[in-house]
Motif scaffolding. Structure first.
Motif, PDB file in Angstrom:
ATOM      1  N   HIS A 198       0.849  -1.187   0.000  1.00 35.53           N
ATOM      2  CA  HIS A 198       0.000   0.000   0.000  1.00 35.53           C
ATOM      3  C   HIS A 198       0.886   1.239   0.000  1.00 35.53           C
ATOM      4  O   HIS A 198       1.740   1.387   0.875  1.00 35.53           O
ATOM      5  CB  HIS A 198      -0.911   0.026   1.230  1.00 35.53           C
ATOM      6  CG  HIS A 198      -1.785  -1.179   1.332  1.00 35.53           C
ATOM      7  ND1 HIS A 198      -2.932  -1.327   0.589  1.00 35.53           N
ATOM      8  CD2 HIS A 198      -1.669  -2.305   2.059  1.00 35.53           C
ATOM      9  CE1 HIS A 198      -3.478  -2.495   0.864  1.00 35.53           C
ATOM     10  NE2 HIS A 198      -2.729  -3.104   1.749  1.00 35.53           N
ATOM     11  N   HIS A 199       0.659   2.115  -0.945  1.00 36.91           N
ATOM     12  CA  HIS A 199       1.419   3.366  -1.021  1.00 36.91           C
ATOM     13  C   HIS A 199       0.989   4.280   0.133  1.00 36.91           C
ATOM     14  O   HIS A 199      -0.170   4.249   0.546  1.00 36.91           O
ATOM     15  CB  HIS A 199       1.151   4.043  -2.366  1.00 36.91           C
ATOM     16  CG  HIS A 199       2.086   5.146  -2.668  1.00 36.91           C
ATOM     17  ND1 HIS A 199       1.858   6.426  -2.260  1.00 36.91           N
ATOM     18  CD2 HIS A 199       3.264   5.162  -3.330  1.00 36.91           C
ATOM     19  CE1 HIS A 199       2.853   7.201  -2.660  1.00 36.91           C
ATOM     20  NE2 HIS A 199       3.722   6.452  -3.319  1.00 36.91           N
ATOM     21  N   PRO A 200       1.904   5.094   0.650  1.00 42.05           N
ATOM     22  CA  PRO A 200       1.523   6.017   1.735  1.00 42.05           C
ATOM     23  C   PRO A 200       0.405   6.991   1.354  1.00 42.05           C
ATOM     24  O   PRO A 200      -0.329   7.455   2.224  1.00 42.05           O
ATOM     25  CB  PRO A 200       2.816   6.779   2.028  1.00 42.05           C
ATOM     26  CG  PRO A 200       3.903   5.896   1.540  1.00 42.05           C
ATOM     27  CD  PRO A 200       3.336   5.134   0.381  1.00 42.05           C
ATOM     28  N   ASP A 201       0.252   7.280   0.064  1.00 45.63           N
ATOM     29  CA  ASP A 201      -0.822   8.167  -0.389  1.00 45.63           C
ATOM     30  C   ASP A 201      -2.111   7.346  -0.471  1.00 45.63           C
ATOM     31  O   ASP A 201      -2.229   6.452  -1.314  1.00 45.63           O
ATOM     32  CB  ASP A 201      -0.474   8.755  -1.757  1.00 45.63           C
ATOM     33  CG  ASP A 201      -1.559   9.661  -2.318  1.00 45.63           C
ATOM     34  OD1 ASP A 201      -2.660   9.755  -1.719  1.00 45.63           O
ATOM     35  OD2 ASP A 201      -1.313  10.288  -3.369  1.00 45.63           O
ATOM     36  N   PRO A 202      -3.108   7.613   0.386  1.00 51.38           N
ATOM     37  CA  PRO A 202      -4.327   6.797   0.380  1.00 51.38           C
ATOM     38  C   PRO A 202      -5.117   6.885  -0.928  1.00 51.38           C
ATOM     39  O   PRO A 202      -5.944   6.017  -1.199  1.00 51.38           O
ATOM     40  CB  PRO A 202      -5.137   7.348   1.558  1.00 51.38           C
ATOM     41  CG  PRO A 202      -4.533   8.652   1.907  1.00 51.38           C
ATOM     42  CD  PRO A 202      -3.130   8.667   1.388  1.00 51.38           C
ATOM     43  N   ALA A 203      -4.851   7.883  -1.747  1.00 57.33           N
ATOM     44  CA  ALA A 203      -5.539   7.993  -3.029  1.00 57.33           C
ATOM     45  C   ALA A 203      -4.939   7.056  -4.083  1.00 57.33           C
ATOM     46  O   ALA A 203      -5.508   6.890  -5.156  1.00 57.33           O
ATOM     47  CB  ALA A 203      -5.493   9.434  -3.533  1.00 57.33           C
ATOM     48  N   ASP A 204      -3.800   6.450  -3.787  1.00 53.87           N
ATOM     49  CA  ASP A 204      -3.119   5.555  -4.722  1.00 53.87           C
ATOM     50  C   ASP A 204      -3.537   4.119  -4.409  1.00 53.87           C
ATOM     51  O   ASP A 204      -3.156   3.571  -3.378  1.00 53.87           O
ATOM     52  CB  ASP A 204      -1.606   5.720  -4.588  1.00 53.87           C
ATOM     53  CG  ASP A 204      -0.836   4.907  -5.614  1.00 53.87           C
ATOM     54  OD1 ASP A 204      -1.399   3.952  -6.187  1.00 53.87           O
ATOM     55  OD2 ASP A 204       0.343   5.217  -5.826  1.00 53.87           O
ATOM     56  N   PRO A 205      -4.301   3.483  -5.299  1.00 55.40           N
ATOM     57  CA  PRO A 205      -4.820   2.151  -4.996  1.00 55.40           C
ATOM     58  C   PRO A 205      -3.846   1.004  -5.272  1.00 55.40           C
ATOM     59  O   PRO A 205      -4.099  -0.132  -4.880  1.00 55.40           O
ATOM     60  CB  PRO A 205      -6.015   2.039  -5.950  1.00 55.40           C
ATOM     61  CG  PRO A 205      -5.578   2.835  -7.145  1.00 55.40           C
ATOM     62  CD  PRO A 205      -4.793   3.995  -6.578  1.00 55.40           C
TER      63      PRO A 205
END
Length: 171
Positions: A83-90
């Motif tokens: 999981h990327h730290p940016d929650p908008a990145d799926p």
């Protein structure tokens, strides 16, 4: 080629012989590390520096470190992020795929990339991303040759280096 996850000691340390192998792998890629700036002297990468770099990665429960061996020799390693730290990145990410400089162009990187893609596909993930340094045309050529498409450009989160962001659909 045998691919396995990195196994720590019961004290959560890197086993000494493995750290020696990993240091040799990292040190063989001084050209990459001269571009990336990840180590102070890319011609003198030391075990304590590799241990510190990996400790930061291994502290994250979403990170996997995979080791690839051919004829018993460590030929490549990869770091993935579920999981990327940016929650908008799926998408999951490949944070690093490193092949021993003397073993490059023998298919080890491609095999390791396919293994990573298969792992994410089996986990139900639809795509995978990575960032390649803009000043590393060899990496861009490798990733685009195996089906990754450049979807944007941005600075990396760690050191602010200009990167191309690449993505591959996993169908």
């Amino acid at each position: 080629m045998i691919i396995e996850p990195l196994a720590l000691t019961p004290d959560h340390d890197l086993p000494g012989p493995l750290l020696t192998e990993l240091t040799a792998l990292y040190a063989s890629n001084h050209e990459f590390y001269a571009l990336s700036g990840d180590f102070p002297d890319p011609h003198d990468i030391r075990p304590d520096q590799v241990a510190t770099a990996l400790a930061d990665e291994l502290a994250n429960p979403d990170v996997d470190v995979l080791l690839a061996r051919s004829a018993g020799q460590l030929v490549a390693a990869a770091i993935t992020l579920a999981h990327h730290p940016d929650p908008a990145d799926p998408d999951p990410w490949i944070g690093l795929l490193l092949v021993d400089a003397e073993q490059q162009s023998k298919g080890h990187g491609r095999q390791l990339a396919i293994h990573i893609e298969d792992r994410f596909r089996e986990a139900g993930r639809d795509a995978v991303r990575l960032a390649a340094l803009d000043n590393n045309p060899g990496a861009l050529a490798f990733w685009t040759a195996i089906g990754y498409e450049i979807i944007g450009h941005r600075k990396d989160r760690q050191l602010g280096r200009p990167c191309a962001v690449l993505r591959k659909i996993l169908r």
